[in-house]
Design a protein around this motif. Structure first.
Motif, short mmCIF file in Angstrom:
data_model
loop_
_atom_site.label_atom_id
_atom_site.label_comp_id
_atom_site.label_asym_id
_atom_site.label_seq_id
_atom_site.Cartn_x
_atom_site.Cartn_y
_atom_site.Cartn_z
N ALA A 171 0.84 -1.20 0.00
CA ALA A 171 0.00 0.00 0.00
C ALA A 171 0.88 1.25 0.00
N GLN A 172 0.44 2.25 -0.73
CA GLN A 172 1.21 3.50 -0.86
C GLN A 172 1.48 4.12 0.50
N GLY A 173 2.75 4.43 0.75
CA GLY A 173 3.13 5.12 1.98
C GLY A 173 3.18 4.24 3.20
N LEU A 174 2.99 2.93 3.04
CA LEU A 174 2.92 2.03 4.19
C LEU A 174 3.99 0.95 4.17
N SER A 175 5.16 1.32 3.68
CA SER A 175 6.36 0.52 3.82
C SER A 175 7.30 1.33 4.71
N LEU A 176 7.52 0.85 5.92
CA LEU A 176 8.27 1.62 6.91
C LEU A 176 9.53 0.89 7.36
N ALA A 177 10.53 1.68 7.72
CA ALA A 177 11.80 1.12 8.19
C ALA A 177 12.20 1.78 9.50
N ALA A 178 12.80 0.99 10.38
CA ALA A 178 13.41 1.51 11.60
C ALA A 178 14.91 1.50 11.38
N VAL A 179 15.57 2.61 11.66
CA VAL A 179 17.01 2.71 11.41
C VAL A 179 17.71 3.31 12.63
N ARG A 180 18.98 3.02 12.74
CA ARG A 180 19.81 3.61 13.80
C ARG A 180 21.27 3.52 13.39
N GLN A 181 22.11 4.24 14.10
CA GLN A 181 23.55 4.19 13.91
C GLN A 181 23.96 4.30 12.44
N GLY A 182 23.81 5.48 11.91
CA GLY A 182 24.21 5.69 10.52
C GLY A 182 23.25 5.12 9.51
N ASP A 183 21.96 5.14 9.82
CA ASP A 183 20.91 4.70 8.92
C ASP A 183 20.93 3.18 8.68
N ARG A 184 21.41 2.42 9.64
CA ARG A 184 21.39 0.95 9.53
C ARG A 184 19.98 0.44 9.77
N LEU A 185 19.47 -0.37 8.86
CA LEU A 185 18.12 -0.92 8.98
C LEU A 185 18.07 -1.92 10.13
N VAL A 186 17.15 -1.68 11.08
CA VAL A 186 17.00 -2.60 12.22
C VAL A 186 15.57 -3.08 12.40
N GLY A 187 14.66 -2.62 11.57
CA GLY A 187 13.27 -3.06 11.66
C GLY A 187 12.51 -2.73 10.39
N THR A 188 11.47 -3.51 10.11
CA THR A 188 10.70 -3.29 8.88
C THR A 188 9.27 -3.76 9.06
N VAL A 189 8.37 -3.07 8.39
CA VAL A 189 6.98 -3.52 8.29
C VAL A 189 6.38 -2.92 7.03
N ARG A 190 5.50 -3.69 6.39
CA ARG A 190 4.76 -3.21 5.22
C ARG A 190 3.30 -3.62 5.38
N ALA A 215 6.92 0.62 17.92
CA ALA A 215 6.97 1.91 17.23
C ALA A 215 6.59 1.76 15.76
N LEU A 216 7.06 0.68 15.12
CA LEU A 216 6.69 0.44 13.72
C LEU A 216 5.18 0.22 13.57
N MET A 217 4.60 -0.56 14.49
CA MET A 217 3.16 -0.81 14.44
C MET A 217 2.37 0.48 14.65
N GLN A 218 2.75 1.25 15.64
CA GLN A 218 2.03 2.49 15.93
C GLN A 218 2.09 3.46 14.76
N ARG A 219 3.29 3.58 14.16
CA ARG A 219 3.41 4.49 13.02
C ARG A 219 2.60 3.98 11.83
N ALA A 220 2.66 2.68 11.58
CA ALA A 220 1.92 2.12 10.45
C ALA A 220 0.42 2.33 10.61
N LEU A 221 -0.09 2.11 11.81
CA LEU A 221 -1.52 2.30 12.05
C LEU A 221 -1.92 3.77 11.93
N ALA A 222 -1.06 4.66 12.43
CA ALA A 222 -1.35 6.10 12.33
C ALA A 222 -1.38 6.56 10.88
N VAL A 223 -0.42 6.07 10.08
CA VAL A 223 -0.39 6.45 8.67
C VAL A 223 -1.58 5.88 7.93
N ALA A 224 -1.92 4.62 8.23
CA ALA A 224 -3.07 3.99 7.58
C ALA A 224 -4.36 4.76 7.88
#
Length: 207
Positions: free
Chosen positions: A58-77, A108-117
């Protein structure tokens, strides 16, 4: 007073252990590796994968969690589905790097995804997961009892959340994919200049 508040906010942002942002094309390789690490390389054979095969998220609903120099540490779509004729979103795999467990990345990924949805006007989200964990976000099995998935699944793990009251009323039948088909990748086209350019001659190494 405003300057002090802004300074404090900046310090909090710098101290945050991770950040949530929209997924980028450059995240895809790291995302696939993270999913393999969390769910195994046979994850493509799972029932819920059938709802994503050949479909765009879904448009706008692919999210990433990043830290330490933009390293991917979490994902949800999230993906478009038809829940027995009712328009809904289906949450894809939620994955968090082992090194970041306990930091609240998944929540945090779930909360952001639900808020965006919700902000984008979607009516409901469906997922397959542990009821005690997802209850904190409002997910229940109250309106998913008459829904099915295209394959084997555990009934008590099929959960739903209405972002709009009544969005899942009367939902019955098979959950099927409803998103836009993935566009095939276009092959790189050679420019006129590259087609006319001769291949360089190999130069032998000196003895």
């Amino acid at each position: 007073m405003t300057a002090k508040r802004n300074t404090a906010a900046a310090l909090i942002r710098r101290a945050a252990p991770f950040a949530i942002r929209a997924e980028r094309a450059s995240d895809v390789v790291a995302r696939e590796a993270l999913l393999d690490a969390c769910f195994g390389e046979n994850r493509q054979a799972r029932t819920c994968q059938r709802l994503r095969d050949g479909r765009a998220p879904a448009q706008g609903l692919s999210l990433a969690a990043v830290r330490q120099g933009d390293r991917l540490v979490g994902t949800v779509r999230l993906w478009h589905v038809s829940a027995g004729g009712r328009s809904a979103l289906r949450r894809g795999p939620l994955a968090v790097d082992d090194d970041c467990r306990g930091l609240g990345v998944g929540a945090a990924l779930m909360q952001r995804a639900l808020a965006v949805a919700k902000a984008r006007g979607h009516g409901a989200v469906i997922l397959l997961g542990d009821a005690p964990y997802y209850a904190r976000f409002g997910f229940t099995a109250a309106k998913t009892g008459e829904l099915s998935l295209p394959g084997a699944f555990e009934r008590d793990r099929l959960l739903g959340l209405e972002l709009v009251e009544g969005a899942l009323d009367g939902a019955w039948g098979m959950i099927t994919p409803a998103g836009a088909p993935l566009l095939p990748k276009r092959p790189l086209l050679k420019t006129k200049a590259s087609r006319s350019r001769k291949a360089p001659l190999a130069v032998p190494h000196a003895a």
